[in-house]
Design a protein around this motif. Structure first.
Motif, PDB file in Angstrom:
ATOM      1  N   ASN A  24       0.809  -1.227   0.000  1.00 16.27           N
ATOM      2  CA  ASN A  24       0.000   0.000   0.000  1.00 16.27           C
ATOM      3  C   ASN A  24       0.843   1.278   0.000  1.00 16.27           C
ATOM      4  O   ASN A  24       0.901   2.011   0.989  1.00 16.27           O
ATOM      5  CB  ASN A  24      -0.925   0.009   1.217  1.00 16.27           C
ATOM      6  N   LEU A  25       1.440   1.562  -1.121  1.00 12.61           N
ATOM      7  CA  LEU A  25       2.396   2.657  -1.184  1.00 12.61           C
ATOM      8  C   LEU A  25       1.781   4.016  -1.470  1.00 12.61           C
ATOM      9  O   LEU A  25       2.446   5.034  -1.364  1.00 12.61           O
ATOM     10  CB  LEU A  25       3.450   2.348  -2.262  1.00 12.61           C
ATOM     11  N   ASP A  26       0.501   4.047  -1.824  1.00 16.89           N
ATOM     12  CA  ASP A  26      -0.101   5.299  -2.271  1.00 16.89           C
ATOM     13  C   ASP A  26      -1.543   5.393  -1.786  1.00 16.89           C
ATOM     14  O   ASP A  26      -2.349   4.495  -2.028  1.00 16.89           O
ATOM     15  CB  ASP A  26      -0.056   5.346  -3.809  1.00 16.89           C
TER      16      ASP A  26
ATOM     17  N   ALA B 198      -6.002   1.404   3.079  1.00 13.14           N
ATOM     18  CA  ALA B 198      -5.344   2.700   3.207  1.00 13.14           C
ATOM     19  C   ALA B 198      -3.878   2.467   2.895  1.00 13.14           C
ATOM     20  O   ALA B 198      -3.422   1.335   2.820  1.00 13.14           O
ATOM     21  CB  ALA B 198      -5.497   3.288   4.617  1.00 13.14           C
ATOM     22  N   ALA B 199      -3.147   3.554   2.713  1.00 11.47           N
ATOM     23  CA  ALA B 199      -1.714   3.390   2.523  1.00 11.47           C
ATOM     24  C   ALA B 199      -1.104   2.763   3.772  1.00 11.47           C
ATOM     25  O   ALA B 199      -1.505   3.072   4.890  1.00 11.47           O
ATOM     26  CB  ALA B 199      -1.062   4.735   2.233  1.00 11.47           C
ATOM     27  N   GLY B 200      -0.168   1.866   3.576  1.00 12.66           N
ATOM     28  CA  GLY B 200       0.421   1.168   4.715  1.00 12.66           C
ATOM     29  C   GLY B 200       1.326   2.072   5.531  1.00 12.66           C
ATOM     30  O   GLY B 200       1.885   3.049   5.038  1.00 12.66           O
ATOM     31  N   PHE B 201       1.470   1.722   6.801  1.00 18.06           N
ATOM     32  CA  PHE B 201       2.319   2.457   7.725  1.00 18.06           C
ATOM     33  C   PHE B 201       3.455   1.538   8.136  1.00 18.06           C
ATOM     34  O   PHE B 201       3.227   0.351   8.428  1.00 18.06           O
ATOM     35  CB  PHE B 201       1.503   2.892   8.940  1.00 18.06           C
ATOM     36  N   SER B 202       4.678   2.043   8.161  1.00 13.41           N
ATOM     37  CA  SER B 202       5.826   1.218   8.537  1.00 13.41           C
ATOM     38  C   SER B 202       6.786   2.019   9.396  1.00 13.41           C
ATOM     39  O   SER B 202       6.891   3.237   9.260  1.00 13.41           O
ATOM     40  CB  SER B 202       6.540   0.689   7.289  1.00 13.41           C
ATOM     41  N   PHE B 203       7.496   1.330  10.269  1.00 17.71           N
ATOM     42  CA  PHE B 203       8.491   1.999  11.102  1.00 17.71           C
ATOM     43  C   PHE B 203       9.485   0.971  11.641  1.00 17.71           C
ATOM     44  O   PHE B 203       9.190  -0.222  11.752  1.00 17.71           O
ATOM     45  CB  PHE B 203       7.847   2.762  12.264  1.00 17.71           C
ATOM     46  N   ASP B 204      10.685   1.446  11.974  1.00 13.92           N
ATOM     47  CA  ASP B 204      11.713   0.632  12.621  1.00 13.92           C
ATOM     48  C   ASP B 204      11.523   0.675  14.126  1.00 13.92           C
ATOM     49  O   ASP B 204      11.167   1.723  14.698  1.00 13.92           O
ATOM     50  CB  ASP B 204      13.115   1.155  12.294  1.00 13.92           C
ATOM     51  N   LEU B 205      11.751  -0.446  14.769  1.00 13.04           N
ATOM     52  CA  LEU B 205      11.724  -0.543  16.223  1.00 13.04           C
ATOM     53  C   LEU B 205      12.972  -1.326  16.616  1.00 13.04           C
ATOM     54  O   LEU B 205      13.033  -2.535  16.422  1.00 13.04           O
ATOM     55  CB  LEU B 205      10.449  -1.260  16.680  1.00 13.04           C
ATOM     56  N   MET B 206      13.958  -0.635  17.148  1.00  9.09           N
ATOM     57  CA  MET B 206      15.253  -1.262  17.399  1.00  9.09           C
ATOM     58  C   MET B 206      15.491  -1.471  18.888  1.00  9.09           C
ATOM     59  O   MET B 206      15.657  -0.501  19.629  1.00  9.09           O
ATOM     60  CB  MET B 206      16.380  -0.428  16.789  1.00  9.09           C
ATOM     61  N   ASN B 207      15.491  -2.726  19.304  1.00  8.30           N
ATOM     62  CA  ASN B 207      15.847  -3.072  20.677  1.00  8.30           C
ATOM     63  C   ASN B 207      16.600  -4.397  20.696  1.00  8.30           C
ATOM     64  O   ASN B 207      16.363  -5.252  21.539  1.00  8.30           O
ATOM     65  CB  ASN B 207      14.603  -3.147  21.571  1.00  8.30           C
ATOM     66  N   GLY B 208      17.474  -4.561  19.734  1.00  6.87           N
ATOM     67  CA  GLY B 208      18.336  -5.727  19.696  1.00  6.87           C
ATOM     68  C   GLY B 208      17.577  -7.035  19.689  1.00  6.87           C
ATOM     69  O   GLY B 208      16.567  -7.187  19.000  1.00  6.87           O
ATOM     70  N   ALA B 209      18.068  -7.973  20.501  1.00 12.85           N
ATOM     71  CA  ALA B 209      17.495  -9.320  20.531  1.00 12.85           C
ATOM     72  C   ALA B 209      16.052  -9.341  21.010  1.00 12.85           C
ATOM     73  O   ALA B 209      15.320 -10.295  20.728  1.00 12.85           O
ATOM     74  CB  ALA B 209      18.352 -10.217  21.426  1.00 12.85           C
ATOM     75  N   CYS B 210      15.611  -8.314  21.720  1.00 12.12           N
ATOM     76  CA  CYS B 210      14.239  -8.265  22.247  1.00 12.12           C
ATOM     77  C   CYS B 210      13.265  -7.587  21.277  1.00 12.12           C
ATOM     78  O   CYS B 210      12.083  -7.437  21.587  1.00 12.12           O
ATOM     79  CB  CYS B 210      14.212  -7.535  23.588  1.00 12.12           C
ATOM     80  N   GLY B 211      13.748  -7.190  20.107  1.00 10.32           N
ATOM     81  CA  GLY B 211      12.930  -6.399  19.197  1.00 10.32           C
ATOM     82  C   GLY B 211      11.648  -7.073  18.746  1.00 10.32           C
ATOM     83  O   GLY B 211      10.601  -6.422  18.650  1.00 10.32           O
ATOM     84  N   VAL B 212      11.695  -8.376  18.458  1.00 14.15           N
ATOM     85  CA  VAL B 212      10.492  -9.059  17.981  1.00 14.15           C
ATOM     86  C   VAL B 212       9.387  -9.012  19.033  1.00 14.15           C
ATOM     87  O   VAL B 212       8.223  -8.748  18.713  1.00 14.15           O
ATOM     88  CB  VAL B 212      10.807 -10.516  17.580  1.00 14.15           C
ATOM     89  N   LEU B 213       9.726  -9.265  20.294  1.00 14.86           N
ATOM     90  CA  LEU B 213       8.691  -9.239  21.336  1.00 14.86           C
ATOM     91  C   LEU B 213       8.205  -7.815  21.594  1.00 14.86           C
ATOM     92  O   LEU B 213       7.032  -7.603  21.943  1.00 14.86           O
ATOM     93  CB  LEU B 213       9.201  -9.885  22.618  1.00 14.86           C
TER      94      LEU B 213
END
Length: 280
Positions: free
Chosen positions: A71-73, A81-96
């Motif tokens: 959903n780029l537009d 709707a257009a998709g929403f994306s973001f980085d979430l960086m917490n090392g090895a615990c990031g997935v949880l």
């Protein structure tokens, strides 16, 4: 909230490893396994840490979203709707951490599906060439959705910190990088750090079980050392995905009532979350 699909991938060796390519590949495979389209994804959360050329900007999530075609537009893709994306960086615990965020988004009805990608590659594009780098070039993805089964899905995610100095860190040594610095990374881990992290993870599991009433005798624990990546090297942010797939491949469901994810990394910090697959 349940895991609808889970996938891992390693580089194919035809070119230097790329986070965007690898994360895009597991994302597409995850959607194909769930038999859903990219346009049905409302939110993409990317939790990978190590990237080719030590790239920090722009957010890798936006590049992965473009790679997958989510959903780029707003005009071209008005529904949902257009998709929403973001980085979430917490090392090895990031997935949880991303699971916790995904639960909040699904609970409020902000989206119908959340896609988590976790990809790490050596800045030089090949982890096997750096004997001092401990992690594997590896990617994993979870697709999360609401479930009609009230007994299935994730329980609460809990986070724990230890009152200890961190003994593992990854950084770019600017004094020693030279002209090849964008292809290098320094990962410092003090002797015995693995045993200390395992002890901390065990304490986190005990505390979590006491807080939430989980019966550990009937629980399969997917820990930070649950699986070794293909081709050597330790799984990093994608470890929970790899551990989950291998657990589900070999578990006898009569022996367990649920799974318990536990991750532990720099900080030191740990995270735990109980999970019951649909049909258990």
């Amino acid at each position: 909230m349940v895991i609808t699909a889970a996938v891992t991938a390693v580089p194919d060796g035809s070119a230097p490893a790329s986070v965007v390519d690898l994360a895009g590949r597991v994302a597409r495979s995850c959607l194909a396994r769930a038999r859903v389209s990219a346009s049905s994804i409302g939110v993409l959360v990317n939790v990978g840490v190590y990237r080719e050329h030590n790239t920090f900007e722009p957010a890798m999530a936006a590049l992965v979203q473009k790679e997958v075609g989510i959903n780029l537009d707003y005009i071209a893709d008005p529904d949902p709707a257009a998709g929403f994306s973001f980085d979430l960086m917490n090392g090895a615990c990031g997935v949880l951490n991303a699971v916790q965020v995904g639960h909040a988004l699904l609970e409020t009805g902000s989206t119908e599906r959340v896609l988590i990608t976790a990809a790490d590659v050596h800045p030089g594009g090949d982890a096997d060439r750096d004997t001092g780098y401990p992690y594997a070039d590896l990617a994993g993805a979870f697709l999360l959705e609401r479930s009609a089964d009230p007994g299935a899905g994730f329980g609460p995610v809990r986070h724990y910190t230890a009152d200890l100095p961190t003994d593992v860190e990854g950084y770019l040594d600017t004094d020693a990088m030279g002209r090849h610095g964008r292809a290098a990374i320094t990962v410092r881990r003090e002797p015995g750090h693995g045993e200390r992290l395992r002890e901390f993870a065990a304490r986190a599991v005990t505390d979590y079980a006491e807080e939430t009433g989980v019966d550990l005798d009937r629980t399969l624990v997917i820990g930070p050392s649950a699986a070794q990546a293909e081709g050597g090297g330790e799984p990093h942010t994608a470890a929970p995905v790899l551990g989950y797939l291998r657990a589900m491949d070999g578990v006898r469901r009569d022996d367990y009532d649920q799974l318990l994810f536990v991750t532990v990394g720099a900080g030191p910090s740990a995270a735990c979350a109980v999970y019951r697959p649909e049909g258990w």
